[in-house]
Write a protein that holds these residues in place. Structure first.
Motif, short mmCIF file in Angstrom:
data_model
loop_
_atom_site.label_atom_id
_atom_site.label_comp_id
_atom_site.label_asym_id
_atom_site.label_seq_id
_atom_site.Cartn_x
_atom_site.Cartn_y
_atom_site.Cartn_z
N VAL A 162 2.97 -9.39 1.99
CA VAL A 162 2.61 -8.44 0.94
C VAL A 162 1.52 -9.06 0.08
O VAL A 162 1.67 -10.17 -0.43
CB VAL A 162 3.83 -8.08 0.07
CG1 VAL A 162 3.43 -7.14 -1.05
CG2 VAL A 162 4.94 -7.45 0.93
N ILE A 163 0.41 -8.35 -0.06
CA ILE A 163 -0.73 -8.89 -0.81
C ILE A 163 -0.41 -8.88 -2.31
O ILE A 163 0.53 -8.22 -2.75
CB ILE A 163 -2.01 -8.10 -0.51
CG1 ILE A 163 -1.83 -6.62 -0.87
CG2 ILE A 163 -2.39 -8.25 0.95
CD1 ILE A 163 -3.09 -5.79 -0.65
N PRO A 164 -1.17 -9.61 -3.14
CA PRO A 164 -0.86 -9.71 -4.58
C PRO A 164 -0.78 -8.35 -5.27
O PRO A 164 -1.56 -7.44 -4.99
CB PRO A 164 -2.03 -10.54 -5.11
CG PRO A 164 -2.47 -11.37 -3.95
CD PRO A 164 -2.29 -10.48 -2.76
N PHE A 212 4.30 0.72 -8.72
CA PHE A 212 2.91 1.11 -8.53
C PHE A 212 2.80 2.43 -7.77
O PHE A 212 1.71 2.80 -7.32
CB PHE A 212 2.14 0.01 -7.78
CG PHE A 212 2.39 -1.38 -8.28
CD1 PHE A 212 2.25 -1.68 -9.63
CD2 PHE A 212 2.79 -2.38 -7.41
CE1 PHE A 212 2.49 -2.96 -10.09
CE2 PHE A 212 3.04 -3.67 -7.88
CZ PHE A 212 2.88 -3.95 -9.22
N ASP A 213 3.95 3.11 -7.60
CA ASP A 213 3.99 4.36 -6.84
C ASP A 213 3.44 4.15 -5.44
O ASP A 213 2.67 4.96 -4.92
CB ASP A 213 3.20 5.45 -7.58
CG ASP A 213 3.50 6.84 -7.04
OD1 ASP A 213 4.60 7.04 -6.48
OD2 ASP A 213 2.62 7.73 -7.14
N ASP A 214 3.85 3.04 -4.84
CA ASP A 214 3.35 2.68 -3.51
C ASP A 214 4.53 2.45 -2.56
O ASP A 214 5.68 2.42 -2.98
CB ASP A 214 2.47 1.43 -3.61
CG ASP A 214 1.57 1.26 -2.38
OD1 ASP A 214 1.44 2.21 -1.58
OD2 ASP A 214 1.01 0.15 -2.22
N VAL A 215 4.20 2.28 -1.27
CA VAL A 215 5.19 2.02 -0.23
C VAL A 215 4.75 0.82 0.59
O VAL A 215 3.63 0.33 0.46
CB VAL A 215 5.37 3.24 0.68
CG1 VAL A 215 5.89 4.44 -0.10
CG2 VAL A 215 4.06 3.60 1.38
N ASP A 216 5.64 0.33 1.45
CA ASP A 216 5.27 -0.81 2.30
C ASP A 216 5.43 -0.54 3.79
O ASP A 216 5.03 -1.36 4.61
CB ASP A 216 6.08 -2.06 1.91
CG ASP A 216 7.57 -1.82 1.91
OD1 ASP A 216 8.08 -1.11 2.78
OD2 ASP A 216 8.26 -2.36 1.00
N THR A 217 6.01 0.61 4.14
CA THR A 217 6.23 0.94 5.55
C THR A 217 5.86 2.41 5.76
O THR A 217 6.28 3.27 4.98
CB THR A 217 7.72 0.71 5.92
OG1 THR A 217 8.09 -0.62 5.55
CG2 THR A 217 7.93 0.89 7.42
N LEU A 218 5.10 2.65 6.82
CA LEU A 218 4.54 4.00 6.98
C LEU A 218 4.30 4.33 8.44
O LEU A 218 3.91 3.47 9.24
CB LEU A 218 3.23 4.06 6.19
CG LEU A 218 2.32 5.27 6.24
CD1 LEU A 218 1.53 5.37 4.94
CD2 LEU A 218 1.33 5.19 7.41
N SER A 235 2.76 -1.57 8.36
CA SER A 235 3.69 -2.30 7.51
C SER A 235 2.94 -3.34 6.69
O SER A 235 1.92 -3.88 7.14
CB SER A 235 4.76 -3.00 8.35
OG SER A 235 5.58 -3.83 7.54
N ARG A 236 3.47 -3.62 5.51
CA ARG A 236 2.86 -4.65 4.66
C ARG A 236 3.32 -6.06 5.01
O ARG A 236 2.78 -7.03 4.46
CB ARG A 236 3.17 -4.37 3.18
CG ARG A 236 2.33 -3.25 2.57
CD ARG A 236 2.34 -3.34 1.07
NE ARG A 236 1.57 -2.28 0.41
CZ ARG A 236 0.27 -2.33 0.17
NH1 ARG A 236 -0.43 -3.39 0.56
NH2 ARG A 236 -0.34 -1.34 -0.46
N LYS A 237 4.31 -6.20 5.91
CA LYS A 237 4.78 -7.55 6.22
C LYS A 237 5.34 -7.65 7.63
O LYS A 237 6.36 -7.05 7.95
CB LYS A 237 5.85 -7.99 5.22
CG LYS A 237 6.31 -9.43 5.42
CD LYS A 237 7.34 -9.84 4.38
CE LYS A 237 7.79 -11.28 4.59
NZ LYS A 237 8.82 -11.70 3.59
N ALA A 238 4.65 -8.44 8.46
CA ALA A 238 5.14 -8.80 9.78
C ALA A 238 5.29 -10.32 9.79
O ALA A 238 4.30 -11.04 9.66
CB ALA A 238 4.16 -8.35 10.88
N VAL A 239 6.50 -10.82 9.92
CA VAL A 239 6.76 -12.25 9.76
C VAL A 239 6.07 -13.11 10.82
O VAL A 239 5.90 -14.31 10.64
CB VAL A 239 8.27 -12.55 9.77
CG1 VAL A 239 8.95 -11.89 8.58
CG2 VAL A 239 8.92 -12.10 11.09
N TYR A 240 5.64 -12.49 11.90
CA TYR A 240 5.05 -13.25 13.01
C TYR A 240 3.53 -13.31 12.97
O TYR A 240 2.91 -13.94 13.83
CB TYR A 240 5.50 -12.64 14.35
CG TYR A 240 5.31 -11.15 14.43
CD1 TYR A 240 4.08 -10.61 14.80
CD2 TYR A 240 6.34 -10.28 14.13
CE1 TYR A 240 3.89 -9.25 14.86
CE2 TYR A 240 6.17 -8.91 14.19
CZ TYR A 240 4.94 -8.40 14.56
OH TYR A 240 4.75 -7.04 14.61
#
Length: 338
Positions: A162-164, A212-218, A235-240
Motif C-alpha cells: 500500500v503506497i503512502p 479517504f473514501d478509497d478501496v484496496d481491492t477491485l 489490488s493494492r498489495k500482493a505479498v509476492y
C-alpha cells in the motif's frame, strides 16, 4: 555527422520526475536546457543539475524561453491540465505524465485538447505500460491478426504494498490513479473503445483507506463497442511482488505476458518448484517502458511523426474512470460517455 538534439525543459523533480530526469540526461537525442521545481534548490542535493542554464522554482519562466522546444511535465495530477494549457499557449511540444486531469471536467479537458490542436503542437501522455516490450509485442501481434479479433482481454494489476497515505489522498483514489492505466491497456490491446463498465470493490487490506473514501481491492468488467469483453483484477498489495500481467484471447489462440523477475531460472526437485518472485517496484518493472515512451516522443518531435499515446487516448481513459466511479457508487453497469 552530429545527431540533432531536441532542446527540452523538465518540470517536476519529485520521485517520478527525478527518475525521468536521470533517464533524459542519458539520452543522446535531447539537451536539457531548463528545469523547474518548487524545491529546485534542495533538488540540487540529489540530482546533477550542473550545466543546465535555467533553473527555476516557477515553470512559467520556462514558457517564455524561446530556446525550449518541448517540455516534460512530471507534476502532481491536479496540475496537468493547466500545465498543458500553458505550454500549448507558448507553442511548446508537450510530454505530460498521466492522467490528463484529476479534478477537471471532461468539458474542460476537451477545451484544453482543442487548444493543443489549435497550437499545432504535439502532446503525448505518459501511459507507460503501452511501451513495455511485452505488452507492446502482444499489441502488435494482435494487430497482425495472430489470434483473430480479440474476444476477451484480461489485465492483472497488483501493487506490492500500500503506497503512502499522503499520496493516496491526493491521487484520485484507486480508480483514477491505478485503474486508469488498465482501462487504457484494455483499449490498447482490444483495438476498440470501451462501451460499458461494471465495478465491484472492497476494503480487504487496509481499513484506514475508508478515511479517504478509497478501496484496496477491485474488479472491473467491461464490454467493448465491438462486442468483446474485458476484465481487470486489481489490488493494492500482493505479498509476492509487483504483479502485472496481460492476456488477450481470440478465435485463433491466445497471447499472454507474464510477470517480470530478476531471473527466469526455475528450480525443480522432488518436493517443490522454486522461481524468483516478480520485481518489487513499478520503477524497476517499467524502467524500460519509461525510457521508451520518452525516446519515441522525442523521435516524434524531431521527425514530425504521430505520437503513440495522445491526449484523446488519455481523455478516453478519464471517461472510463468517471463511469467506473459511478458504477462503484450505484452498483450497476454504466455506459461510457465520451
Amino acid at each position: 555527422m552530429t545527431e540533432k538534439k531536441l532542446k527540452i525543459a523538465v518540470v517536476g523533480l519529485g520521485t517520478n520526475g527525478s527518475m525521468h530526469f536521470k533517464q533524459l540526461q542519458h539520452m543522446d537525442s535531447v539537451e536539457i536546457i531548463a528545469a523547474a521545481d518548487p524545491l529546485i534548490e534542495s533538488r540540487k542535493e540529489t540530482l546533477n543539475l550542473s550545466g543546465i542554464p535555467l533553473l527555476t522554482e516557477d515553470y512559467h519562466d520556462i514558457l517564455v524561453n524561446d530556446e525550449v522546444a518541448a517540455i516534460f511535465f512530471f507534476t502532481p495530477s491536479s496540475q496537468h491540465l493547466q500545465n498543458i494549457a500553458d505550454a500549448a499557449k507558448a507553442h511548446k511540444d508537450i510530454f505530460c505524465e498521466k492522467p490528463l486531469s484529476k479534478d477537471g471536467s471532461i468539458a474542460e479537458c476537451k477545451a484544453t485538447l482543442e487548444k493543443v490542436k489549435e497550437a499545432g503542437i504535439k502532446l503525448q501522455i505518459g501511459f507507460n505500460r503501452r511501451f513495455d516490450p511485452q505488452f507492446k509485442q502482444i499489441h502488435e501481434r494482435v494487430k497482425n491478426g495472430e489470434i483473430g479479433t480479440p474476444q476477451i482481454v484480461k489485465v492483472v494489476a497488483r501493487d506490492p504494498f500500500v503506497i503512502p497515505y499522503d499520496f493516496i489522498k491526493n491521487s484520485g483514489g484507486l480508480i483514477q490513479d491505478f485503474t486508469a492505466h488498465d482501462f487504457d491497456m484494455l483499449r490498447y490491446q482490444a483495438g476498440s473503445d470501451i462501451d460499458e463498465v461494471f465495478i465491484e470493490s472492497s476494503i480487504l487490506i487496509d481499513p484506514k483507506l475508508a478515511e479517504f473514501d478509497d478501496v484496496d481491492t477491485l474488479t472491473a468488467s467491461v464490454k467493448f463497442k465491438n462486442g468483446a469483453l474485458g476484465l481487470i483484477d486489481e489490488s493494492r498489495k500482493a505479498v509476492y511482488g509487483y504483479d502485472q500481467r496481460v492476456e488477450v484471447f481470440g478465435p485463433k489462440g491466445m497471447l499472454k505476458a507474464e510477470n517480470v523477475s530478476k531471473s527466469t531460472v526455475e528450480y525443480y526437485n522432488e518436493q517443490n518448484v522454486a522461481l524468483k518472485k516478480p520485481l518489487d517496484y513499478y520503477l524497476n518493472r517499467f524502467e524500460e517502458a519509461y525510457l521508451e515512451e520518452k525516446s519515441l516522443f522525442v523521435k516524434s518531435v524531431l521527425e514530425d511523426l504521430p505520437v503513440i499515446c495522445t491526449g484523446e487516448d488519455a481523455l478516453k481513459a478519464m471517461c472510463c474512470s468517471n463511469a467506473a466511479l459511478e458504477s462503484q457508487k450505484i452498483g450497476r453497469p454504466v455506459k461510457i460517455q465520451y
